[in-house]
Design a protein around this motif. Sequence first.
Motif, PDB file in Angstrom:
ATOM      1  N   PRO A  32       0.849  -1.191   0.000  1.00 11.19           N
ATOM      2  CA  PRO A  32       0.000   0.000   0.000  1.00 11.19           C
ATOM      3  C   PRO A  32       0.884   1.241   0.000  1.00 11.19           C
ATOM      4  CG  PRO A  32      -0.661  -1.514   1.728  1.00 11.19           C
ATOM      5  CD  PRO A  32       0.602  -2.051   1.144  1.00 11.19           C
ATOM      6  N   ARG A  48      -4.639  -5.383  -2.912  1.00 10.13           N
ATOM      7  CA  ARG A  48      -4.114  -4.023  -2.762  1.00 10.13           C
ATOM      8  C   ARG A  48      -4.469  -3.079  -3.892  1.00 10.13           C
ATOM      9  NH1 ARG A  48       1.660  -6.288  -1.398  1.00 10.13           N
ATOM     10  NH2 ARG A  48       1.133  -7.479   0.448  1.00 10.13           N
ATOM     11  N   TYR A  55      -4.502   2.427   8.332  1.00  7.61           N
ATOM     12  CA  TYR A  55      -4.779   2.164   6.926  1.00  7.61           C
ATOM     13  C   TYR A  55      -6.086   2.842   6.558  1.00  7.61           C
ATOM     14  CZ  TYR A  55      -1.081  -1.293   6.962  1.00  7.61           C
ATOM     15  OH  TYR A  55       0.140  -1.903   7.047  1.00  7.61           O
ATOM     16  N   HIS A  71      -1.390   3.790   3.498  1.00  7.31           N
ATOM     17  CA  HIS A  71      -0.873   3.401   4.800  1.00  7.31           C
ATOM     18  C   HIS A  71      -0.147   4.568   5.473  1.00  7.31           C
ATOM     19  CE1 HIS A  71       2.347   0.815   7.046  1.00  7.31           C
ATOM     20  NE2 HIS A  71       1.411   1.237   7.864  1.00  7.31           N
ATOM     21  N   SER A 125       2.232   4.889   8.635  1.00  9.30           N
ATOM     22  CA  SER A 125       2.859   3.997   9.611  1.00  9.30           C
ATOM     23  C   SER A 125       3.032   4.681  10.965  1.00  9.30           C
ATOM     24  CB  SER A 125       4.220   3.536   9.093  1.00  9.30           C
ATOM     25  OG  SER A 125       5.118   4.619   9.138  1.00  9.30           O
ATOM     26  N   LEU A 151      -6.635  -6.211   9.727  1.00  6.58           N
ATOM     27  CA  LEU A 151      -7.096  -4.844   9.987  1.00  6.58           C
ATOM     28  C   LEU A 151      -8.280  -4.819  10.958  1.00  6.58           C
ATOM     29  CD1 LEU A 151      -6.960  -3.408   6.348  1.00  6.58           C
ATOM     30  CD2 LEU A 151      -5.299  -3.094   8.174  1.00  6.58           C
ATOM     31  N   MET A 208      -5.960   0.827  -0.772  1.00  2.00           N
ATOM     32  CA  MET A 208      -5.664   1.367   0.558  1.00  2.00           C
ATOM     33  C   MET A 208      -4.360   2.157   0.561  1.00  2.00           C
ATOM     34  SD  MET A 208      -4.413  -2.115   2.466  1.00  2.00           S
ATOM     35  CE  MET A 208      -6.004  -2.901   2.291  1.00  2.00           C
ATOM     36  N   GLN A 266       2.500   4.688   0.858  1.00  3.48           N
ATOM     37  CA  GLN A 266       2.637   5.326   2.161  1.00  3.48           C
ATOM     38  C   GLN A 266       2.266   6.790   2.058  1.00  3.48           C
ATOM     39  OE1 GLN A 266       5.444   4.270   4.862  1.00  3.48           O
ATOM     40  NE2 GLN A 266       4.678   2.224   4.525  1.00  3.48           N
TER      41      GLN A 266
END
Length: 592
Positions: free
Chosen positions: A345, A568, A425, A579, A581, A405, A577, A347
């Motif tokens: 995914p 994905r 996410y 992401h 982090s 998730l 999606m 970032q």
Amino acid sequence: MPIQVLPPEVAAKIAAGEVVERPASVVKELIENSIDAGARRIRIEVRDGGRRLIRVSDDGCGIPAEEVPLAFTRHATSKLTSIEDLQRITTLGFRGEALASMAAVSRLTLVSCPAAGAGSSPLAGIQIQLEGGRQVWLGPQGAPPGTTVTIENLFYNVPARLKFLKAPATEAGYIHRVVAAYALAYPEISFHLALDRREALHSSGNGRLRDVLIEVLGLDTAQNMVPLDEECAEASPTGPGAGIRVSGYVGLPNLHRAQRDQLIFFVNRRWVQERSLAVAVAQAYQSLLPVGRHPVAVINIGLDPAEVDVNVHPTKSEVKFRDQAAVFSSLQRAVRRCVLDAAQPPQIGVAGGTGVGRPPVGTGVLGRDFNQVEGWQRPSQLGFEAQRTLGDETTWSVKQSIPALRVVGQLAQTYILAEGPDGLYLVDQHAAHERVLYEQLRSATHELARVAQRLLKPVTLELSPGQVAVLEAHAEALSRLGIEIEHFGGYTYRLLSLPAVLQNEEPAAAIGDILAELAEDATPMARRSDERLLITVCKRAAVKAGRVLTMSEMQELIRHLEQCEAPRTCPHGRPTMVHLSTAQLAREFGRL
Ligand code: ADP
Ligand code: MG
């Protein structure tokens, strides 16, 4: 006219025409000779698109003086002695035709000096000149070890060919393509191309394929490619595909082109033009790329030379595989697995990371280092104990995973917020649902979903001539999916059934949208009509942005998404999606 044997000059020119089609063919043959001669550096100089001059110099093994005139005789070669050798070709050349052909249609000068050892005096070299195939000069010539071939006035004596040459810039473009391809195939050789005295390509010869990728395709493209290296022996060491090694670099799904020209293939490091290989790779990207776009990939297929016939055409750029199906499926599977693995995914907030699916360069996000594949293996380095067994159909079963998730809530009635093991996410509800429906409709286990639901009362459709054309073009595919439409007279049609997934839609509007989507999507790419239709139906049936979803609806959607083969991306190739982090969050909040 009576039958008569053609004069030798005429026959020679005809034969030459098969090998030397345009200046780029000359460059290709000369480069191949240099590679076969073990060169470490190859310089190519071109003027006026190759019409005026092509010069290729190498630091290879050179040709012994006494053999030089012989090299220009047709079918004279040092690479093959018997017909049996033809079954195991490990050199690029083997037909002994190139030098003779080039000499027949140009003014050719060759200077060669065998590598040091015998007698390394600077006068050990020799020079030969030919005009239209006739030797006009032969004599000693001081030269560094290696060979330099200069071709001037190409096709001066074949007006028909000269007429068909394109503009110098176009011919130069073809030449660039040839040099680029060989630079990619041989990262351990330094290639230098000068077009009209300007450097057009320079590879260092340090052996790193990734460095050549950057030089040839540019940093932006290379950054979005990941190494591929797979030996196909997993099922059984003797099964179909055993001993086939697929390696190189493939583009992430966010990297795509309108044309196929950045799909480059080598077979045992021979540059080949094989449509079937491009088809295999296109299939590996199925439902990952936007419709009608082509992936970028540089791939070598290494296999036992006995498994491939390179003697299909005088230009040697077509090949025949003994087991075409095994090569095809090995290639497809290797690429699919690599691409699914690599497409993380995207970032949020990573420098330059707004591009879809792009991993931060050089970090461990990919779980593998870009510099992993260093050059190609020579076929001789591979083990070839492979024995074939027939009838063992290979199918790919590769699956991309997403983290587990936990749904937190919905944002802007469009995105599902979810917590994963490493942060936040954001899942696009429409894209995710499209992916889920697409895979459900495609798999045989969900036949029910596509079962046609007869409408209680047929719906009358008034179509435009344009819509009728689209409808007729796709009628069969539509009915396979459970959409039955019958002609009622004039431009009036009646809708009899819809697939179950569309049962909650307003029928006439749904059909209108589907026809519009199909009409717009006039891509030349030979995607099957069924596939396109499937994607279109999923788009129509998927939950739209702007709809409020309950917690349990979101959880169910995520659960289904986790089961997808390629969760994905949506079937159009957009991400499902993105992401954020925990590390990024910590950075943003100044906790690091
Ligand atoms: P082929 O490559 O099919 O053998 P060519 O006509 O291209 O046929 O070349 C004929 C022969 O000339 C080669 O077999 C090789 O021995 C010699 N030769 C050609 N180019 C070179 C080179 N650059 N360095 C060393 N030898 C060469
Ligand atoms: Mg050759």
